[in-house]
Design a protein around this motif. Structure first.
Motif, PDB file in Angstrom:
ATOM      1  N   VAL A  59      36.808   8.783  50.681  1.00 45.90           N
ATOM      2  CA  VAL A  59      37.774   9.803  50.284  1.00 45.90           C
ATOM      3  C   VAL A  59      36.890  11.227  49.739  1.00 45.90           C
ATOM      4  CG1 VAL A  59      39.588   8.482  49.537  1.00 45.90           C
ATOM      5  CG2 VAL A  59      37.812   8.861  47.815  1.00 45.90           C
ATOM      6  N   HIS A  60      35.634  10.758  49.428  1.00 44.41           N
ATOM      7  CA  HIS A  60      34.611  12.114  48.929  1.00 44.41           C
ATOM      8  C   HIS A  60      34.698  12.924  49.958  1.00 44.41           C
ATOM      9  CE1 HIS A  60      30.729  14.000  47.564  1.00 44.41           C
ATOM     10  NE2 HIS A  60      31.005  13.301  46.524  1.00 44.41           N
ATOM     11  N   THR A  82      27.054   9.003  50.421  1.00 41.95           N
ATOM     12  CA  THR A  82      27.337  10.132  49.004  1.00 41.95           C
ATOM     13  C   THR A  82      26.688  10.172  48.078  1.00 41.95           C
ATOM     14  OG1 THR A  82      28.941   9.104  47.703  1.00 41.95           O
ATOM     15  CG2 THR A  82      29.937   9.643  49.795  1.00 41.95           C
ATOM     16  N   GLU A  83      26.604  11.004  47.472  1.00 39.94           N
ATOM     17  CA  GLU A  83      25.649  11.065  45.671  1.00 39.94           C
ATOM     18  C   GLU A  83      26.202  10.067  45.020  1.00 39.94           C
ATOM     19  OE1 GLU A  83      26.007  14.900  44.271  1.00 39.94           O
ATOM     20  OE2 GLU A  83      24.738  15.776  45.739  1.00 39.94           O
ATOM     21  N   ALA A  84      27.395   9.561  45.178  1.00 40.43           N
ATOM     22  CA  ALA A  84      27.891   8.698  44.236  1.00 40.43           C
ATOM     23  C   ALA A  84      27.645   7.221  44.593  1.00 40.43           C
ATOM     24  CB  ALA A  84      29.477   8.961  43.861  1.00 40.43           C
ATOM     25  N   GLY A  85      27.628   6.948  45.800  1.00 40.83           N
ATOM     26  CA  GLY A  85      27.329   5.642  46.460  1.00 40.83           C
ATOM     27  C   GLY A  85      27.178   5.612  47.968  1.00 40.83           C
ATOM     28  N   ALA A  86      26.760   4.481  48.437  1.00 41.28           N
ATOM     29  CA  ALA A  86      26.806   4.275  49.799  1.00 41.28           C
ATOM     30  C   ALA A  86      27.520   2.844  50.224  1.00 41.28           C
ATOM     31  CB  ALA A  86      25.282   3.903  50.054  1.00 41.28           C
ATOM     32  N   MET A 117      32.302   3.562  45.473  1.00 38.08           N
ATOM     33  CA  MET A 117      32.614   4.292  46.576  1.00 38.08           C
ATOM     34  C   MET A 117      34.051   4.005  46.706  1.00 38.08           C
ATOM     35  SD  MET A 117      31.458   4.809  50.550  1.00 38.08           S
ATOM     36  CE  MET A 117      30.125   5.907  49.835  1.00 38.08           C
ATOM     37  N   THR A 118      35.123   4.884  47.078  1.00 34.73           N
ATOM     38  CA  THR A 118      36.558   4.621  47.330  1.00 34.73           C
ATOM     39  C   THR A 118      36.972   5.109  48.626  1.00 34.73           C
ATOM     40  OG1 THR A 118      37.154   5.367  45.000  1.00 34.73           O
ATOM     41  CG2 THR A 118      38.857   5.430  46.703  1.00 34.73           C
ATOM     42  N   LEU A 181      40.966   1.971  48.384  1.00 35.40           N
ATOM     43  CA  LEU A 181      40.275   0.840  48.076  1.00 35.40           C
ATOM     44  C   LEU A 181      38.738   1.204  47.501  1.00 35.40           C
ATOM     45  CD1 LEU A 181      39.518  -1.981  48.209  1.00 35.40           C
ATOM     46  CD2 LEU A 181      38.154  -1.756  50.414  1.00 35.40           C
ATOM     47  N   THR A 182      38.854   0.957  46.061  1.00 32.65           N
ATOM     48  CA  THR A 182      37.592   1.288  45.370  1.00 32.65           C
ATOM     49  C   THR A 182      36.714   0.166  45.232  1.00 32.65           C
ATOM     50  OG1 THR A 182      38.923   3.107  44.189  1.00 32.65           O
ATOM     51  CG2 THR A 182      36.478   2.096  43.263  1.00 32.65           C
ATOM     52  N   LEU A 183      35.417   0.231  45.811  1.00 32.63           N
ATOM     53  CA  LEU A 183      34.592  -0.837  45.490  1.00 32.63           C
ATOM     54  C   LEU A 183      33.314  -0.583  44.662  1.00 32.63           C
ATOM     55  CD1 LEU A 183      34.469  -2.011  49.238  1.00 32.63           C
ATOM     56  CD2 LEU A 183      35.720  -3.324  47.183  1.00 32.63           C
ATOM     57  N   ASP A 184      32.633  -1.420  43.943  1.00 33.63           N
ATOM     58  CA  ASP A 184      31.346  -1.135  43.322  1.00 33.63           C
ATOM     59  C   ASP A 184      30.281  -1.844  44.108  1.00 33.63           C
ATOM     60  OD1 ASP A 184      32.443   0.609  41.243  1.00 33.63           O
ATOM     61  OD2 ASP A 184      33.090  -1.521  40.082  1.00 33.63           O
ATOM     62  N   ALA A 185      28.973  -1.414  44.014  1.00 29.88           N
ATOM     63  CA  ALA A 185      27.941  -2.186  44.648  1.00 29.88           C
ATOM     64  C   ALA A 185      27.914  -3.693  44.709  1.00 29.88           C
ATOM     65  CB  ALA A 185      26.493  -1.785  43.998  1.00 29.88           C
ATOM     66  N   GLY A 186      27.946  -4.292  45.673  1.00 34.19           N
ATOM     67  CA  GLY A 186      28.057  -5.722  45.911  1.00 34.19           C
ATOM     68  C   GLY A 186      29.394  -6.171  46.274  1.00 34.19           C
TER      69      GLY A 186
END
Length: 612
Positions: A59-60, A82-86, A117-118, A181-186
């Motif tokens: 969504v970024h 993105t800057e916030a995540g991959a 990342m969402t 869908l929002t996910l954190d690393a892993g």
């Protein structure tokens, strides 16, 4: 065309009965089920608003994207940064096997590998080329999209029973599904889109997903491990081999020309054809490429399919002869051409055609291509049985009486029949290979008739297919038009590669048809084909040019052309039909003919370089 992805900005998935295209931004915009030539479920490639799609993207507002295949497989990885995540999406289709099935699965696993990342997920099918409405039925474990004519697409959730529910349904407007869908690393979640599922949506646990993934990876690596190619361009050759396998209908062994329909040869033009069928010519060429790499089983399967086509109309030839130029993958021949008026076409390139009106054309070259592939297969231990040989006899009896007539030609001109030189050359090939097969196997044959026809064709081509003014073989009798199809003249042995007539033909083509190493089929202004507009350079012809140069003792020139052409592949090593003046790919994608020719050119050029 800013609202349409570039044709080359796609990866190909498949299960050996159908295929899907995935864009570099994570959108499945082409998927037909249950076969390559079935109506589409997702067709945004040909109409962004009415075609249907399945999209997974961040969504970024700004992100970078990269796409690759897992090495030696048909598993596609689309990565977002993105800057916030991959994050990344792993897409694959579990292989179905050789039994025809209505059920086909597209697996999409979504992972966050860094930061947070969402993703937004849109599932918006449009059944029967967008002509059938559907209803959405949501359940605890997924969703069912049911069309008015009974066709269904089921979305199963991939997760553990005790996993936190991370997907939020944003809306089901228009009976489409929009999810966040929002996910954190892993963390990872996924979905399986299944056509014609045998039950309701269900929760697919990670162990089951992992088994599907492992089995798919193992299948492709095991299959590719049978390749005997060890030349200079292994990566390009093996990716082409996988691509050809993805376009093969396993139950019959038939190879489609491309998994897509109506992608334009000129943006905004009318040269928009359906290529989801099996051409006798294209698939015959596959025998050379497959056997050249060591894939005997695939070549044998196609020879069996070809034998059935030869047998089914032996003795009942119509205006187009005992062989059609193309068939559906199951061997049927109802390819009536229709126009989808409700779709705007890729980048507004109308009309959108399904079916193919060229199916009943008379193209004399297909008999030579069929016989040449059968002869080549015979030399590699794939034998033609009694039934196949007797059917060939009937086809050759027809050819003895009809080789000297006009046809539409290799390029399927809709501008009227002509005496195409290439058609004559390949008729010569048909009789030549039949004589060789009969002699080597002690088979009954009308050898005097075949020999006489072969010699008459040779004399006629040398007298009427040669232009003294151009110092070249020409497209059709009575013209000075050049045609890249004739690049195969020396390859099939009609003339020796060092013959001065052939050398000067290559020189003439270099001057007129070659543009910075890329090759045009012919000049449509000099030889009208009954259609408006122009087209790009033909990638098949460029690789055929490499092959011809290498055989003619011009290996250094051939290598430069080949290396340049490799630079026009997309980021995954895939080619469509044509390339325009800006370097963009045009036409149906990916095209089997192009990848077949790449393999042949690589094998021929590698051998020529080794001999130096």
């Amino acid at each position: 065309m800013d609202d349409y992805p570039l044709i080359e900005n796609h990866g190909l998935l498949g299960d050996l009965q159908t295929a899907a295209l995935v864009t570099t931004d994570g959108t499945v915009d082409w998927f037909c089920s249950p076969r390559f030539d079935s109506p589409s479920v997702f067709g945004a490639l040909l109409d962004k608003d009415k075609g249907g799609h399945c999209t997974v993207r961040p969504v970024h507002p700004t992100y970078a994207t990269k796409q690759l295949y897992l090495p030696d497989t048909a598993v596609l990885v689309t990565r977002f940064m993105t800057e916030a995540g991959a994050g990344e999406v792993l897409d694959f289709m579990p292989v179905t096997g050789t039994e025809v099935t209505p059920s086909h699965r597209l697996v999409r696993m979504i992972r966050c590998v860094r930061g947070s990342m969402t993703f937004e997920i849109d599932i918006a099918p449009r059944f029967d080329y967008g002509r059938n409405a559907h209803q959405l039925h949501l359940t605890e474990h997924g969703a069912v999209f049911a069309s008015d004519d009974g066709v269904e697409l089921t979305a199963h959730a991939i997760r553990e029973p005790d996993d936190e529910r991370l997907m939020d349904v944003l809306s089901n407007r228009n009976d489409d599904l929009h999810v966040s869908l929002t996910l954190d690393a892993g963390q990872q979640r996924g979905l399986v889109l299944e056509a014609a599922a045998d039950g309701p949506p269900r929760e697919i646990r990670l162990a089951e997903y992992q088994q599907l993934f492992d089995d798919t990876v193992a299948f492709w690596r095991s299959w590719l491990g049978r390749s005997r190619y060890s030349g200079r361009w292994r990566e390009a050759v093996e990716r082409s081999a996988i691509t050809l396998k993805l376009m093969t209908f396993a139950p019959s062994g038939a190879l489609v020309a491309a998994p897509t329909a109506a992608l334009p040869e000129q943006l905004g033009g009318e040269r928009n054809w359906d290529y989801r069928f099996t051409w006798i010519r294209d698939a015959s060429f596959s025998v050379y490429a497959l056997l050249g790499l060591g894939f005997t089983e695939e070549a044998k399967a196609f020879i069996g399919w070809l034998g059935d086509r030869v047998a089914e109309r032996a003795g009942s030839a119509g205006d187009s002869g005992p062989l059609n130029i193309m068939y559906k993958v199951d061997g049927s021949s109802d390819l009536a051409e229709r126009i989808l008026d409700h779709w705007e076409g890729y980048a507004r390139s109308a009309p959108v055609r399904i079916g193919n009106g060229a199916a009943t054309q008379l193209q004399m070259d297909i008999y030579g291509e069929a016989l040449d592939s059968i002869y080549f297969a015979h030399r590699h231990g794939i034998q033609l049985g009694h039934r196949g040989w007797t059917s060939l006899l009937t086809n050759l009896e027809w050819l003895v009486d009809h080789w000297d007539q006009a046809g539409e030609g290799l390029w399927e001109s809709r501008g009227g029949r002509k005496n195409y030189t290439y058609g004559r050359v390949m008729s010569w090939v048909a009789f030549d290979r039949a004589l060789r097969l009969a002699e080597s196997n002690g088979r009954p044959a009308a050898a005097p008739h075949w020999s006489r026809a072969r010699d008459e064709i040779y004399a006629q081509v040398m007298a009427e297919g040669w232009s003294a003014a151009r110092h070249a073989f020409v497209q059709h009798y009575g013209s000075d038009v050049l045609d890249a199809a004739l690049l195969r003249t020396a390859t099939v042995g009609f003339i020796t590669p060092d013959d001065p007539m052939w050398q000067s033909t290559l020189d003439a083509m270099e001057q007129e048809l070659v543009s910075d190493s890329l090759v045009y089929r012919y000049n449509p202004e000099a030889s009208p084909d009954g259609l408006r507009g122009s087209e790009g350079t033909f990638s098949l012809c460029t690789f055929m040019y490499v092959d011809a140069l290498a055989r003619a003792g011009r290996a250094n020139r051939a290598r430069l052309v080949f290396e340049k052409m490799l630079g026009y592949a997309n980021h995954l090593g895939l080619y469509s039909e044509e390339i325009d003046l800006t370097g963009r790919q045009l036409g149906n994608f990916p095209q089997a003919f192009t990848h077949l020719a790449l393999i042949d050119a690589a094998i021929t050029l590698n051998a020529a370089l080794d001999r130096r």
